[in-house]
Design an enzyme around this catalytic site. Structure first.
Site, PDB file in Angstrom:
ATOM      1  N   ARG A 161       5.113  -3.949  -6.954  1.00  0.00           N
ATOM      2  CA  ARG A 161       4.794  -2.537  -7.177  1.00  0.00           C
ATOM      3  C   ARG A 161       6.088  -1.773  -7.448  1.00  0.00           C
ATOM      4  NH1 ARG A 161       4.304   2.432  -4.514  1.00  0.00           N
ATOM      5  NH2 ARG A 161       2.445   3.635  -5.119  1.00  0.00           N
TER       6      ARG A 161
ATOM      7  N   SER B 294      -8.533  -0.826  -5.360  1.00  0.00           N
ATOM      8  CA  SER B 294      -8.431   0.133  -4.263  1.00  0.00           C
ATOM      9  C   SER B 294      -9.758   0.870  -4.113  1.00  0.00           C
ATOM     10  CB  SER B 294      -7.325   1.149  -4.545  1.00  0.00           C
ATOM     11  OG  SER B 294      -6.056   0.543  -4.501  1.00  0.00           O
TER      12      SER B 294
ATOM     13  N   LYS C 238       2.784   6.027   1.249  1.00  0.00           N
ATOM     14  CA  LYS C 238       1.910   7.066   0.703  1.00  0.00           C
ATOM     15  C   LYS C 238       1.501   8.017   1.825  1.00  0.00           C
ATOM     16  CE  LYS C 238      -0.106   4.545  -3.204  1.00  0.00           C
ATOM     17  NZ  LYS C 238      -1.381   4.148  -3.869  1.00  0.00           N
TER      18      LYS C 238
END
Length: 227
Positions: free
Chosen positions: A61, A130, A160
């Site tokens: 990522r 997700s 996050k």
């Protein structure tokens, strides 16, 4: 559990000891997600530590590096993962996954994204989705052909901070109708993970509790939860 190579698109390799087919998503285990703060040699070194410590899957990522750097890093991680018989999943970049021959991709909640990824990467690719805190999204993703679904954030997340929060009760609700692996994500530590596993989570997606310290030891602490 042994990771089996599923029939699929061949990876480029000059080393006969490295698997050349896509590797299937394991039904349980640590799913280590790379932090955006790492790239180049340091990224490869830390991911090697996670794999040695027992990570079963790596997700690459990186939404901030330029495309050339991302491709270089992804290619190096793919070779490393193949040596460890672990799949490499690319976060939210179907084109990059296709170009390097990665084992799969992780996408958002849009069903169209699942269809596009499956078309681009083939029937044997891992397509993770997700689903945040919504069981309905998980059912839709499963029907659309997702290889696994991910719920979270279950706990406060440094990666996050503003992510929606999922409850442990959601896992039990979804478990009754979800047949693909359920991945938990968001602020997971070796201390709070057992509650998720007891509720029915199959795989733990972790960033900071693995890469924020000694990577091999961090991964080993999670791997021990699956023994």
């Amino acid at each position: 559990m042994t990771l089996n190579a599923a029939p699929g698109k061949a990876h480029r390799s000059s080393d006969a000891t490295i698997p050349t087919l896509m590797i299937a998503f394991p039904t349980t285990g640590l799913y280590a997600v790379t932090p955006e703060s790492l790239s180049g040699d340091k990224l490869v070194e830390r991911v090697a530590g996670a794999l040695t410590g027992g990570a079963r899957v790596i997700q690459y990522r990186d939404k901030s590096s330029d495309s050339a750097q991302r491709r270089r890093d992804a290619e190096r991680l793919l070779e490393l993962c193949k040596r460890h018989r672990a799949p490499l999943v690319i976060n939210d970049d179907v084109a990059l996954a296709r170009e390097i021959g990665a084992d799969g991709v992780h996408v958002g909640k849009d069903d169209a994204a699942i269809d596009v990824a499956r078309h681009e990467l083939g029937n044997d690719a891992i397509i993770g989705v997700s689903c945040y805190n919504q069981a309905r999204l998980a059912l839709d993703a499963q029907a659309a052909g997702a290889s696994y679904i991910a719920f979270g954030s279950f706990f406060p997340s440094l990666t996050k901070p503003g992510a929606v929060r999922a409850t442990i009760e959601l896992v039990a609700e979804a478990r009754a109708s979800i047949n693909v692996p359920i991945v938990g994500i968001g602020g997971i530590t070796a201390e709070n993970a057992p509650a998720l596993l007891a509720a029915g989570v199959d795989s733990l997606a972790v960033v900071n509790a693995v890469f924020g310290h000694d990577t091999e030891k961090g991964a080993a602490a999670f791997a021990a939860l699956f023994d």
